[in-house]
Design an enzyme around this catalytic site. Structure first.
Site, PDB file in Angstrom:
ATOM      1  N   CYS A  20      -0.951   5.575 -19.836  1.00  0.00           N
ATOM      2  CA  CYS A  20      -0.110   5.504 -21.024  1.00  0.00           C
ATOM      3  C   CYS A  20       0.043   4.168 -21.865  1.00  0.00           C
ATOM      4  O   CYS A  20      -1.035   3.260 -21.678  1.00  0.00           O
ATOM      5  CB  CYS A  20       1.349   5.587 -20.188  1.00  0.00           C
ATOM      6  N   HIS A  52      -1.412  -0.973 -11.820  1.00  0.00           N
ATOM      7  CA  HIS A  52      -1.842  -0.363 -10.491  1.00  0.00           C
ATOM      8  C   HIS A  52      -3.248   0.403 -10.570  1.00  0.00           C
ATOM      9  O   HIS A  52      -2.997   1.711 -10.422  1.00  0.00           O
ATOM     10  CB  HIS A  52      -0.781   0.425  -9.825  1.00  0.00           C
ATOM     11  N   HIS A  85       4.924  -3.727 -15.066  1.00  0.00           N
ATOM     12  CA  HIS A  85       6.229  -3.384 -14.531  1.00  0.00           C
ATOM     13  C   HIS A  85       7.306  -4.451 -14.704  1.00  0.00           C
ATOM     14  O   HIS A  85       8.382  -4.275 -14.130  1.00  0.00           O
ATOM     15  CB  HIS A  85       6.256  -2.957 -12.970  1.00  0.00           C
ATOM     16  N   CYS A 118       5.783  -3.616 -20.042  1.00  0.00           N
ATOM     17  CA  CYS A 118       5.902  -2.434 -20.889  1.00  0.00           C
ATOM     18  C   CYS A 118       7.231  -2.265 -21.700  1.00  0.00           C
ATOM     19  O   CYS A 118       8.371  -2.522 -21.070  1.00  0.00           O
ATOM     20  CB  CYS A 118       5.750  -1.180 -20.082  1.00  0.00           C
ATOM     21  N   HIS A 146       9.540  -1.235  -5.215  1.00  0.00           N
ATOM     22  CA  HIS A 146       8.670  -1.289  -6.470  1.00  0.00           C
ATOM     23  C   HIS A 146       9.081  -2.401  -7.350  1.00  0.00           C
ATOM     24  O   HIS A 146      10.145  -2.754  -7.717  1.00  0.00           O
ATOM     25  CB  HIS A 146       8.769  -0.233  -7.133  1.00  0.00           C
ATOM     26  N   GLU A 179       9.079  -3.120 -10.305  1.00  0.00           N
ATOM     27  CA  GLU A 179       9.577  -2.804 -11.546  1.00  0.00           C
ATOM     28  C   GLU A 179      11.461  -2.662 -11.217  1.00  0.00           C
ATOM     29  O   GLU A 179      12.106  -3.278 -11.991  1.00  0.00           O
ATOM     30  CB  GLU A 179       9.470  -1.299 -12.239  1.00  0.00           C
ATOM     31  N   THR A 186      11.388   3.727 -14.198  1.00  0.00           N
ATOM     32  CA  THR A 186      10.625   4.865 -15.259  1.00  0.00           C
ATOM     33  C   THR A 186       9.880   5.881 -14.764  1.00  0.00           C
ATOM     34  O   THR A 186       9.662   6.839 -15.486  1.00  0.00           O
ATOM     35  CB  THR A 186       9.826   3.728 -16.135  1.00  0.00           C
ATOM     36  N   SER A 190      -0.389   3.269  -6.813  1.00  0.00           N
ATOM     37  CA  SER A 190       0.442   3.533  -8.119  1.00  0.00           C
ATOM     38  C   SER A 190       1.437   4.537  -7.868  1.00  0.00           C
ATOM     39  O   SER A 190       1.125   5.644  -7.390  1.00  0.00           O
ATOM     40  CB  SER A 190      -0.517   4.097  -9.000  1.00  0.00           C
ATOM     41  N   SER A 234      -1.477   4.984 -14.976  1.00  0.00           N
ATOM     42  CA  SER A 234      -2.106   3.602 -14.883  1.00  0.00           C
ATOM     43  C   SER A 234      -3.536   3.654 -14.800  1.00  0.00           C
ATOM     44  O   SER A 234      -4.290   2.733 -14.562  1.00  0.00           O
ATOM     45  CB  SER A 234      -1.817   2.870 -13.481  1.00  0.00           C
TER      46      SER A 234
HETATM   47 FE1  F3S Z   1       3.609   3.533 -19.056  1.00  0.00          FE
HETATM   48 FE2  F3S Z   1       5.561   2.050 -19.724  1.00  0.00          FE
HETATM   49 FE3  F3S Z   1       5.727   4.508 -18.987  1.00  0.00          FE
HETATM   50  S1  F3S Z   1       3.858   1.483 -18.539  1.00  0.00           S
HETATM   51  S2  F3S Z   1       4.611   4.953 -17.618  1.00  0.00           S
HETATM   52  S3  F3S Z   1       4.737   3.852 -20.812  1.00  0.00           S
HETATM   53  S4  F3S Z   1       7.261   2.803 -18.656  1.00  0.00           S
END
Ligand code: F3S
Length: 322
Positions: free
Chosen positions: A31, A61, A93, A115, A143, A145, A182, A238, A282
């Site tokens: 992503c 991850h 995260h 992110c 986790h 995050e 997320t 992950s 990831s």
């Molecule tokens: Fe990736 Fe950010 Fe979504 S790391 S899975 S774009 S929360």
């Protein structure tokens, strides 16, 4: 003529043609948050000859991406006490806010690879911490995050769960705010939201699920429903890859989870026509494409793995084996 899979396509589904098809889900792989974190990591690595460049925990991850960063001079450190100078890269995260504050106090330069979509629940949790809501964070309490987001809430009246029945542990008079890790499935968040609405007088929902995850989950569902075999590429640590594997297995029990191309076993594809490949958010997209191409080449190079179109007969049957 026998169809060869030579270049796997990125597509929504199979074309249902004769011969073998290797199809990679359109958005399979990293992503934007992970791409950004890896890029920031490589930029920071350039300073590693002059000063310590450390990442607090795995930046993303995916073990292979981490090995590449380590080979360029980035040290992965699990204990924040070991980060005392130079540059620290904060993982995608996010980290606990007190950890970041401590790095600043020590004068460590910060490259924030958190992110932007993880920053959002952090900001919401921080604002909820100033109000009289009981926080329900839908996700995995282990986790990083989730631990980071909770640190922004800064109060003890929260619950981290995937299970609607856990809501019974919250006083019935509470005002409840729901946040999501997320990477969770929307259906899990929706179940908790509906149960909370039935139980509490006020419920506020913040859907902080990232689209990148749901898009990959929907594409994996479509492919796995039609595939004879699925291969999922991604780190065993992950969370979003774990969920992709679970989804694929639900439709196609012949789902294999690999971190690296070397784990691909040609026997998985024997007699199979539709081979689906996907990868967690990831996993860099090029790793996923490499796996798809590798599978296609394996099949091409081993006639035993080829599936013949119905109008063709194996040579031995046509001419005998003498
Ligand atoms: Fe990736 Fe950010 Fe979504 S790391 S899975 S774009 S929360």
């Amino acid at each position: 003529m026998r169809e060869l899979p030579n270049s796997p396509k990125r597509a929504d589904t199979f074309q249902e043609k004769d011969g073998v098809e290797v199809v990679i889900a359109p958005n399979a792989g990293a992503c934007f948050g992970v791409v950004r974190a890896i890029k920031l990591g490589h930029q920071a690595a350039k300073r590693s000859k002059e000063e310590a460049v450390q990442a607090f925990g795995p930046l993303v991850h995916n073990p292979r991406s981490i090995q590449e960063l380590e080979s360029k001079g980035v040290e992965i450190v699990e204990d924040p006490d070991e980060i005392r100078n130079g540059t620290v890269i904060l993982r995608s995260h996010g980290v606990k806010q007190e950890v970041e504050a401590e790095f600043k106090r020590r004068g460590v330069k910060i490259v924030d690879a958190t992110c932007p979509l993880v920053k959002k629940p952090q900001r919401i949790a921080s604002s909820l911490g100033q109000k009289d809501y009981f926080l329900v964070l839908v996700g995995n309490s282990e986790h990083p995050e989730v631990k980071g987001v909770l640190s922004y809430f800064g109060r003890p009246d929260y619950l981290v769960t995937y299970q609607p029945k856990d809501l019974e542990r919250i006083p019935a008079t509470a005002k409840v705010a729901i946040l999501a890790q997320t990477t969770i499935e929307f259906k899990v968040l929706d179940e908790i939201y509906k149960s909370a609405q039935a139980r509490f007088r006020e419920v506020v929902l913040y859907n902080t699920i990232c689209d990148a995850t749901s898009v990959r989950q929907e594409e994996a569902t479509t492919l796995a429903q039609k595939a004879d075999v699925m291969v999922v590429v991604g780190g065993k640590n992950s969370s979003n890859t774990t969920k992709l594997v679970k989804i694929c297995k639900g439709y196609q029990p012949l789902t294999y989870w690999i971190e690296d191309i070397a784990e691909v076993n040609p026997q998985w594809f024997k007699g199979k026509k539709k081979i689906g490949v996907t990868g967690g958010a990831s996993t860099p997209q090029e790793y996923v494409d490499e796996v798809g191409t590798h599978i296609a080449r394996l099949i091409e190079s081993d006639p035993e793995l080829m599936v013949l179109p119905p109008n063709l007969t194996p040579l031995e049957e046509a001419y005998g084996t003498d």
